[in-house]
Each structure stands twice: as C-alpha cells, then as structure tokens.
Write an enzyme that holds these catalytic residues in place. Structure first.
Site, PDB file in Angstrom:
ATOM      1  N   CYS B  10       1.050  -1.309   0.080  1.00  0.00           N
ATOM      2  CA  CYS B  10      -0.339  -0.015  -0.237  1.00  0.00           C
ATOM      3  C   CYS B  10       0.906   1.458   0.181  1.00  0.00           C
ATOM      4  CB  CYS B  10      -0.446   0.254   0.883  1.00  0.00           C
ATOM      5  SG  CYS B  10      -0.038   0.058   3.011  1.00  0.00           S
ATOM      6  N   CYS B  13       3.006   1.528   2.873  1.00  0.00           N
ATOM      7  CA  CYS B  13       3.887   0.516   3.109  1.00  0.00           C
ATOM      8  C   CYS B  13       5.396   1.855   2.651  1.00  0.00           C
ATOM      9  CB  CYS B  13       3.986  -0.257   2.832  1.00  0.00           C
ATOM     10  SG  CYS B  13       2.360  -1.002   3.363  1.00  0.00           S
TER      11      CYS B  13
END
Lengths: 315, 75
Positions: B10, B13
């Site tokens: 994502c 991250c």
C-alpha cells in the site's frame, strides 16, 4: 450561528439574491463545508483516542474467547473502534482465524469495521440529523451480525484458501500507550484522515450544493422515490464501485433526498458504498476462494437491500 | 543491524520504507534494509496491521507511518 455566517457571507458580503439559484447553492456550500469540517475534526479526534486502546491484536484476543452469537455481536461492536484499512484486511483475516476466532465472527468484524465508522456517522449526522445517523449505526451493526451468523452457519471453512490454515503466526507483544501517546496518535490520525478525505468532502458538498440550487424539486421522486421497487437494488449495485468516496457521497445523496429520493434507498446506497467495495473484494480474494467471496458479497448485499426496503416502508 | 519493512504494497508501506532509509541516514548507523511483502513472512511476526517495522527480528511498531525522526530514535 454557522447558518447566519453563511447567509451573511453569501447575501450581504457577496451580494447574491436570496432565493436565486447561485445564491442558494453558494449559501448551502459555505454552511455545509464549515459544519462538516468542524464535526469531522472533533469527532475523528475523540474516536481516535478510543481507537488507540483497541489495536487489532487486542480485538483478536477478545474475540478468540467468544463463540457464535455473542461473538458476532462483540465483533460488530469492536468493528466500530478497531482501526481498519482495507490494505490490512489480509493479515487481519489470517490473524483472526488462526487464533481461533470463528469464521462467521471474523466476517461480522470485516463487515462492520469499514461500514460503521466515524466518517460515515459524522457525514450522516451533519447532513441528515442524528436520528438517521443512529438508524444507520443500528442497522449497520445488525447487517454485520446477521450476515456473520449466516456465513458461520454455512460452514464454509474449506472455502478459505488452504495456505491460511497452514500458516505459522507469531505472537506480538502490544505495549500499553500512555495518555500522552494516545493524544499524539489521535492528532496524527485526525490529520492523516482529513488530508485523505477533504477533497471528497469539498467535491461532494459542491455537487450537493449544485443539486440543491439547480435541480427542480421532486425531480427524483418518480425514479428513486419509495414507489419504485427497483430503486433499492439499483442503488446497492451503483454503490459497489464507489468505495473510497464515502465522504463525498453523503452530501450528494443528502441533496438527492431533498429532490425526492427515498431515505431507505439512500441508507442502502450508503451501506453498499462502504461495506461492498471492489478493491476490498480483490484484496480478500487472497484469502477466500471464489465461492466464499461470492457468498459473502451476496449475503451482505441481500441484507442491505432488505434494510433499504424496510426503511422505505416505515420511514 | 537488520531492518525489515513489512507491508503488502500500500502507499503507506512505500512511504515507511523511504522514512526508514532517511532515519538510518539521520542516525548514522549501519543497517541492512529490506522490504517484506509476502503474507506468510509478515504473519510470522504476528503483525496484523501494516505497515510495520522489524529490527533484528523484533517488531518495533505496526499499523502506523512513523516519521524519520521517530524511527531514528528507536534505532
């Protein structure tokens, strides 16, 4: 007070005519934007403080001690306060089922968490009033509980991807946050969330204001009124691809209700937008085989449609 | 020291990986940084909300995007 400020700005300072299309639209836009952002900032902050006490690890521990029914109710309630982002849906799902949380209980959580959240609540409260907001929470929880129990009853454990059951899951220690840490967490959480949703809110309120000022009264009564039996399922189907725009969708549907869209249809649409999303389905296909994924969507969609019809009848 | 950023890909991250790199520069320490994306490895650490940061096999935090300064303080 906000209303007077918006009126003053629109009609006295800018000098638009009360009752004119542009005047009414701008008045509505100024009033709603300020109101929504005030509500969002305060309530997200308060909810974030509560949230900081319920990390997913603790929620998992609480739920692994509960069986059916009680577990489903607890899961739906914890779904409100446990932070959830669809990007974490996979590790969350695995962590739950691996620690012995029943499948149906896990689903109650997965349904309630994105659907019954503070952003939807604030937007509904701001645009429709607290009664509709409470009805939304109540029925949202009910959908999560019932759908979870039904999925649990169907005994679909073998339709979870096989590797999930074979996985080794480590235990993670969770530190208790101090009150100061919680305030910092809440501040950062509020800032990040506002940063993410403000464009949707502004665009949503803007479109809502346009509809409010320009679309004729009762424009939608014929198609989306309570007399059209197809309005609810169509609204649910339209809600699925609209995932991340929940914050922007409510001001629009609020304006649409003033033009004759039935309130049950609106609630069903809202729930579909938040609970049934295409991106979440794609993420969940990592842990669920197709049959369980389709069952999950089917049951939740059916429950939402039922809620829509129910409120079109009684409200 | 060995640092692992856990995350399934994502946006947060990716930002965490950047922040960890900056934090290592800030602290002036030697570190080997890697990104862990496969679910079984993430679950081995018991992490349920991503992104998370692991230092020499121990989870420092999970479910948040820490700033480079915060991370540097933990190293």
């Amino acid at each position: 007070m906000l209303k007077q400020f918006a009126d003053y700005l629109t009609f006295t300072l800018i000098g638009l005519q009360p009752g004119s299309h542009l005047g009414e639209a701008l008045d509505f836009f100024i009033y709603d934007t300020i109101k929504i952002f005030l509500l969002l900032t305060t309530i997200i902050f308060v909810v974030a403080i509560i949230r900081s006490s319920f990390p997913p690890e603790r929620t998992k521990r609480i739920l692994s001690h509960n069986r059916e029914y009680v577990g489903n109710v607890m899961a739906a309630l914890l779904g409100i306060v446990t932070p959830f982002c669809s990007c974490s849906a996979v590790p969350l799902f695995i962590g739950f089922v691996e620690s012995g949380v029943p499948l149906g209980v896990t689903f109650s959580f997965l349904i309630s968490s994105p659907m019954v959240n503070e952003v939807a609540l604030i937007m509904l409260w701001g645009m429709f009033g607290w009664k509709i907001a409470l009805i939304y929470i109540g029925t949202g929880l009910l959908v999560a509980i019932v759908a979870g129990i039904v999925i649990g009853r169907l005994k679909m454990e073998k339709h979870v991807q096989d590797y999930v059951w074979e996985m080794q899951v480590g235990q993670q220690e969770i530190e208790e946050l101090t009150f100061r840490d919680k305030l910092v967490y809440a501040r950062d959480y509020t800032r990040d969330l506002l940063k993410k949703i403000w464009p949707y809110v502004v665009i949503g309120v803007g479109l809502g204001a346009f509809i409010h000022g320009y679309v004729p009264q009762d424009f939608l009564a014929r198609w989306a009124g309570r007399d059209n039996p197809f309005a609810v399922p169509i609204a649910v189907a339209l809600g699925v691809p609209l995932y991340s725009n929940a914050a922007g969708v409510i001001p629009i549907v609020s304006a649409l209700t003033q033009k004759g869209m039935a309130i049950g249809t609106v609630l069903a649409f809202m729930m579909a937008v938040t609970a049934l999303s295409l991106p979440e389905a794609i993420i969940l296909s990592n842990v669920l085989k197709r049959r369980l994924l389709v069952t999950f969507f089917g049951i939740v969609a059916a429950a939402i449609v039922a809620v829509g019809y129910l409120f079109n009848i009684i409200l | 020291m060995k640092l692992e950023v856990l995350g399934t890909g994502c946006a947060k991250c990716k930002s965490l990986l950047e922040n960890v790199k900056k934090a290592v520069e800030l602290s002036g320490k030697e570190a080997e940084i890697s990104k862990v994306e496969d679910i079984p490895s993430i679950m081995k650490y018991g992490v349920m909300s991503t992104p998370a940061l692991v230092k020499d096999g121990k989870v420092l935090f999970s479910g948040k995007l820490a700033t480079p300064e915060e991370i540097a303080g933990m190293l």
